[in-house]
Design an enzyme around this catalytic site. Structure first.
Site, PDB file in Angstrom:
ATOM      1  N   ARG A 125       0.414  -1.312  -0.255  1.00 38.10           N
ATOM      2  CA  ARG A 125       0.223  -0.352   0.063  1.00 38.10           C
ATOM      3  C   ARG A 125       0.586   1.409  -0.466  1.00 38.10           C
ATOM      4  O   ARG A 125       0.387   2.611   0.055  1.00 38.10           O
ATOM      5  CB  ARG A 125      -0.938   0.017   1.231  1.00 38.10           C
ATOM      6  N   TYR A 126       2.125   1.029   0.071  1.00 34.08           N
ATOM      7  CA  TYR A 126       2.639   2.544   0.405  1.00 34.08           C
ATOM      8  C   TYR A 126       4.257   2.395  -1.215  1.00 34.08           C
ATOM      9  O   TYR A 126       4.926   3.558  -1.640  1.00 34.08           O
ATOM     10  CB  TYR A 126       4.132   2.394   1.218  1.00 34.08           C
ATOM     11  N   ILE A 127       3.912   1.464  -1.856  1.00 29.48           N
ATOM     12  CA  ILE A 127       4.835   1.704  -2.640  1.00 29.48           C
ATOM     13  C   ILE A 127       3.966   1.271  -4.480  1.00 29.48           C
ATOM     14  O   ILE A 127       2.941   0.751  -4.335  1.00 29.48           O
ATOM     15  CB  ILE A 127       5.909  -0.180  -3.168  1.00 29.48           C
TER      16      ILE A 127
END
Length: 864
Positions: A125-127
Site C-alpha cells: 500500500r506504500y509503494i
C-alpha cells in the site's frame, strides 16, 4: 468436510467382509502427475517464447490494462492480477517486487527494498509502480497476442506476450518445480543486443552472465549455460591500507548481511584473523574488514575467498517450457530462438500494418471517386427505393475504376460509402485526398522494403534498442580467470603444535610441553624417526606417535624447495650412505622409509633445509688397526638431489663414531624463477604468463600503474595485483626510465623527465601528486627518441623530433622534469632509437650526466 473424512477412512481402512479391495495406486499416479505438470508448466519454469513465468506474465498484463502513464499502487496491481492468477496476494506481491528490483520492465517508486543488503520492500500500500518505457516498446502488442480465458473464464489473458527481445537471458530466472528446476543467470543488455545482431548476420557469438551486484566472474566452465556447467563468482576486495580491506562488490545471490556473517563465522573457527567488520553500505557496497595485528592482507584476501561467501560457485540449469514441454537448452539456443521470435513478431506487425494500410488506401480511393464523380447526386442514387438499389447504382458507377483498386469492392465497402456524412462531402479536398493516398502508398512501399529485408531491419531494431537503453545497463561484473586457492596455504595458523617426547604424544592441547610450530586445524605434520621411517599425519588435539622422533615439521604438499640431508647406516653391519631428497607428496598415515629398509638401519645425521641449503659435515671414524685417516669432511653440495626412495651415495664402509656440522652452506637450488599471469593477476612458479626473472632473497618486483604510480613488492605468491598494470618486471635500481606526461599543475603542458625508481612498498606517483596529470609514454630505452606533432592553431608547425638523452639529464623521480613546448600538441609518439649503448656498458653510466636544477623557467623549443 466430514463426508470427505469418512470417505478417506473408507478408502484407507481394511475392507470388511464382502467388500472389494480399494487401492491408492491409480489415484496417486493420476493426481501426482497432474500436480507435477501444473507446477512445471504454470508456476516455476519460464516459457521460451516470452521468457516469463505465468505470474510474471499476468502481472505485466494487468499493469498494461491499468496503464495510463501514472504510477499505480502495488496493492491495486496485486488485486487486479488476482483476477487472472489463482493464488494468494503474497506470491503476486513477491513476484512483482522481484521484477521491479531487476530494473528493466517496471518503473518503481518508493521503498522497493535493497538487493545489496537484503532489506525487504515496504508494504504494497506504500509503494507504486508503472511499466517502463522499455516494456511498452518491447513487450506489448494486442494485435500480435494470442489469448485464452483466465482460470475462472471471466477474463482473457495472453498465452504468451509478444516480446521482441531475449528477455529471459536479460532477467535470468530461478525456479524449483517437481522433479526439475531452472536456473538461468542474467546477462548484459548490450551484449545480448550484439549477440542477436551477430546471429542474424550469421556470425559467431558468445555471451556471459552479468550481475547487478557486480563482482568478479570466472566463466571457464560456464558451458554456454547448459546443465552441468558452473561459474565462480568473487567479491571485489581492495586494500584501504595494510590493515584494512574493503569489499565493494559482492557475489550474485548474496547480501552484505550474509557475507558479513560468513566472515565472522570463519573468524570464530580460526580460519581467518580479523579485529572487526564494519558495514557502511548505502547506495553501494562498502564492508570494511579490519585485520588483526601481524596478519598479511594479501593472505587474508585469499582466505576470504577460500572460507567465506566472498567466493561462491553457481551451477546454471537452462530449463524452459516450449509447446507445453520442458527442455534443457543452452543460452545460445535461447538467444537464437528469442531473436528468431523477435524477427517473426516484427514481420507479423508489418503484415498487419500493411493489411490496415491496404484497407485504408482502398477506402480512400473509393471515397475520392465517390465524391469527385458526385455519385451521391445521380438520379439513380437519389431515387433508389431501397439500400440494395442504391448500392447497386454505386457498384455500376465504380465499374470503370475497378482496375485501380487494390482489392475487390465488397458490400461492406458500399455500405461504408453510404455512411459518409454531408459535412465531410462539403469539406472534401481533392488535393488532400490525393496526398493521403500518396502517403499511404509510400508507407506500403516502405513496409514492403522492410519485409524484403526483414533480417537487416531486425538488426536495426536491436541497434536502436541498444542505443536507446544500453547506456543504463553497463556491464557490472568483471570477467576474469581465477587461480585455485589452496585452503592449507591461506588458512591462519591459529593453533600451536606441541610434543611430549617422554611419552611420545603430539597435539595442540599439550600446552605445557615442547613447542614445535604454529599450525592450523587442516595442516599435516611430517615426522621422521631414528630408524629411518617417516610418515605424515593430520594435526589433532592429542595423538601418539612414538618416542624415537628426530624431526617434526608442518608438511607442505608439492614443496620442492625443502631438501632433507641425511646420513644413515644400512642395516646392522652395512655401510653408511649420504643422500639428499625432497618429500613432495605421500599418503597420510602410511609408513615410508628413507633407508633401504634393512633391519636395524638407523639415521646418524639429519637436517631439513627450507631453501635447499647444503652444509659441510665432519665425519669421525672409530679407530681400527692400520687406519690412517680417522676424520674427513663431506660437502652435501656435491650430492645430487634425488627421489626419496633413492639409496644415496656411499659415505664410508668404516664404522662411524660421530658426525658433526662443519659449517652451513648456501642454497644449491639457485633463485626462484617467477612468472606473472595476466589472466589471474598473480605470480606463479609454473611458467604461466610473462617471465619476470630469477629472484633471490632480497630481490623485488617493480610495478608501474597506468595512472603514473609505482611501488615495489616481494615475490610472494600470495601478493595481489590490480588490473591497471602498465609495466611489471624485476626491480633494477640502476635502470634509467624516461616519462612523457601532461602536467595538470602546469596547464597540461607536455613535460619529459629521466629518473630512477626507488624501492618502496608504498604506492608513489612519479608524475606529480595531481591526479589529473596524465602519463603518455614510459620507456626504459637507453637513448629514447620522440616526435611531437602540433594541432589546432599550431598545426602549421613542423614536427619535432627530439633525442631525450641530449635534452634532459637524469633526475629524481620526484622532479618535475622539463617542458617540451607551450604550443598545442596533437600527438607525441615514441620513435625507434638510433643510438645504443655498447654491450660492455651499463645504463647506470648515465649517473655521470649533469643533474639540472628544477626551475620554473623552462626552455621553450619554439620560442620565436
Amino acid at each position: 468436510m466430514n463426508d470427505k473424512i469418512k470417505e478417506s477412512e473408507q478408502i484407507t481402512s481394511l475392507p470388511s467382509q464382502g467388500s472389494s479391495r480399494r487401492t491408492l495406486t491409480g489415484m496417486y499416479q493420476d493426481w501426482f502427475l497432474d500436480y507435477a505438470s501444473y507446477v512445471i508448466l504454470e508456476r516455476a519454469v519460464p516459457d521460451l517464447d516470452d521468457g516469463l513465468k505465468p505470474v510474471q506474465r499476468r502481472i505485466l498484463h494487468s499493469m498494461k490494462r491499468l496503464d495510463d502513464g501514472r504510477y499505480n499502487k502495488v496493492a491495486n496491481i496485486v488485486g487486479h492480477t488476482m483476477q487472472l492468477h489463482p493464488h494468494g496476494d503474497a506470491s503476486i506481491g513477491d513476484a512483482l517486487v522481484q521484477l521491479g528490483q531487476k530494473d528493466l520492465l517496471i518503473d518503481c517508486q518508493g521503498n522497493w527494498g535493497n538487493i545489496l543488503t537484503g532489506d525487504g520492500a515496504a508494504a504494497p500500500r506504500y509503494i507504486e509502480a508503472r511499466l517502463s518505457k522499455f516494456a511498452l516498446d518491447v513487450v506489448f502488442n494486442p494485435k500480435t497476442t494470442d489469448w485464452k480465458l483466465s482460470y475462472d473464464g471471466r477474463n482473457k489473458e495472453p498465452i504468451t506476450l509478444p516480446v521482441k527481445f531475449p528477455l529471459l537471458l536479460m532477467q535470468g530466472v530461478e525456479g524449483i518445480a517437481v522433479g526439475l528446476s531452472s536456473k538461468i543467470l542474467p546477462h548484459n543488455f548490450n551484449e545480448i543486443c550484439d549477440a542477436s545482431i551477430a546471429f542474424l548476420e550469421e556470425k559467431p557469438f558468445q555471451i556471459y552472465p552479468d550481475f547487478q551486484t557486480g563482482g568478479l566472474l570466472d566463466v571457464s566452465k560456464y558451458n554456454d549455460g547448459e546443465r552441468g556447467g558452473s561459474v565462480k563468482i568473487r567479491a571485489k576486495i581492495n586494500k584501504l591500507d595494510n590493515k584494512t580491506l574493503v569489499i565493494t562488490e559482492i557475489p550474485y545471490g548474496r547480501t552484505t548481511t550474509s557475507v558479513i556473517e560468513s566472515i565472522l563465522k570463519a573468524n570464530d573457527k580460526g580460519k581467518i584473523k580479523i579485529r572487526k567488520v564494519d558495514d557502511n553500505t548505502a547506495a553501494a557496497v562498502e564492508i570494511q574488514v579490519h585485520l588483526a595485528p601481524g596478519v598479511s592482507s594479501d593472505k587474508t584476501i585469499d582466505a576470504l575467498y577460500a572460507f567465506t561467501d566472498c567466493e561462491i560457485s553457481l551451477s546454471p540449469n537452462c530449463c524452459v517450457i516450449d509447446h507445453k514441454k520442458p527442455y534443457f537448452l543452452t543460452v545460445s539456443d535461447v538467444l537464437r530462438r528469442a531473436t528468431d521470435n523477435a524477427k517473426k513478431l516484427l514481420q507479423k506487425e508489418f503484415c498487419i500494418r500493411k493489411e490496415e494500410l491496404f484497407n485504408q488506401l482502398h477506402f480512400a480511393s473509393l471515397e475520392k471517386i465517390f465524391i469527385e464523380e458526385r455519385i451521391y447526386k445521380d438520379k439513380g442514387f437519389e431515387q433508389a427505393q431501397s439500400m440494395e438499389e442504391a448500392c447497386a447504382h454505386i457498384r455500376t458507377r465504380l465499374e470503370p475504376y475497378i482496375a485501380s483498386f487494390v482489392r475487390q469492392v465488397t458490400q461492406d465497402d458500399l455500405l461504408k460509402l453510404m455512411e459518409i456524412k454531408m459535412g465531410r462531402i462539403l469539406k472534401f479536398n481533392a488535393d488532400k485526398a490525393s496526398a493521403l493516398i500518396a502517403r499511404i502508398q509510400e508507407e506500403i512501399a516502405e513496409i514492403d522494403d522492410h519485409l524484403a529485408h526483414i533480417v537487416a531491419y531486425t538488426c536495426d531494431w536491436f541497434r536502436q534498442l541498444k542505443k536507446k537503453y544500453g547506456a543504463a545497463h553497463p556491464r557490472c561484473t568483471e570477467l576474469r580467470s581465477f587461480d585455485t586457492i589452496e585452503a592449507s596455504k591461506v588458512i591462519e595458523a591459529n593453533e600451536k603444535l606441541y610434543i611430549n617426547r617422554e611419552e611420545g604424544f603430539i597435539g595442540t592441547s599439550l600446552k605445557k610441553d615442547e613447542f614445535i610450530a604454529n599450525c592450523s586445524s587442516i595442516d599435516d605434520v611430517i615426522i621422521f624417526y631414528k630408524d629411518g621411517t617417516y610418515k605424515v599425519v593430520r594435526v589433532q588435539d592429542k595423538m601418539f606417535i612414538g618416542k624415537n622422533c628426530i624431526h617434526m615439521a608442518i608438511f607442505k604438499k608439492n614443496d620442492k624447495r625443502t631438501i632433507y640431508n641425511v646420513v644413515y647406516k644400512d642395516g646392522k653391519t652395512g655401510p653408511y650412505y649420504a643422500k639428499r631428497f625432497a618429500v613432495t607428496s605421500i599418503t597420510r598415515d602410511r609408513d615410508y622409509n628413507l633407508t633401504r629398509g634393512k633391519p636395524n638401519s638407523r639415521v646418524l645425521y639429519f637436517t631439513a633445509n627450507p631453501n635447499g641449503e647444503a652444509e659441510v659435515i665432519k665425519v669421525m671414524l672409530k679407530p681400527t688397526p692400520r687406519m690412517k685417516k680417522l676424520v674427513f669432511e663431506k660437502d652435501f653440495g656435491d650430492l645430487l638431489i634425488k627421489g626419496r626412495q633413492s639409496m644415496g651415495n656411499l659415505l664410508t664402509k668404516n664404522s662411524v663414531y660421530r658426525i658433526l656440522l662443519k659449517h652451513r652452506g648456501a642454497s644449491t637450488l639457485g633463485g626462484r624463477k617467477v612468472w606473472f599471469d595476466h589472466d589471474v593477476l598473480r605470480l606463479n612458479y609454473e611458467e604461466r604468463g610473462t617471465y619476470l626473472g630469477e629472484f633471490k632473497g632480497d630481490d623485488s618486483i617493480l610495478v608501474v600503474a597506468q595512472d603514473g604510480s609505482y611501488y615495489t613488492s616481494n615475490f610472494d605468491l600470495n601478493n595481489h595485483y590490480e588490473s591497471s598494470i602498465l609495466r611489471m618486471e624485476k626491480f633494477d635500481e640502476h635502470k634509467i626510465w624516461t616519462a612523457v606526461l601532461f602536467d595538470a599543475d602546469q596547464k597540461n603542458f607536455p613535460y619529459v623527465k629521466r629518473f630512477k625508481f626507488e624501492a618502496t612498498s608504498k604506492r608513489l606517483r612519479f608524475i606529480g601528486d595531481n591526479e589529473a596529470s596524465k602519463l603518455l609514454i614510459l620507456s626504459d630505452t637507453d637513448y629514447p627518441r620522440i616526435s611531437v606533432s602540433f594541432g589546432g592553431a599550431d598545426s602549421f608547425r613542423d614536427m619535432l623530433v627530439l633525442e631525450i638523452a641530449d635534452f634532459i639529464g637524469v633526475k629524481s623521480y620526484r622532479a618535475k622534469g622539463k617542458r617540451l613546448t607551450t604550443y598545442q600538441v596533437e600527438q607525441i609518439t615514441e620513435l625507434e632509437p638510433v643510438r645504443f649503448l655498447p654491450k660492455e656498458e651499463s645504463s647506470s653510466n648515465e649517473d655521470d650526466s649533469p643533474v639540472e636544477e628544477d626551475t620554473d623557467e623552462q626552455m621553450n623549443l619554439f620560442k620565436e
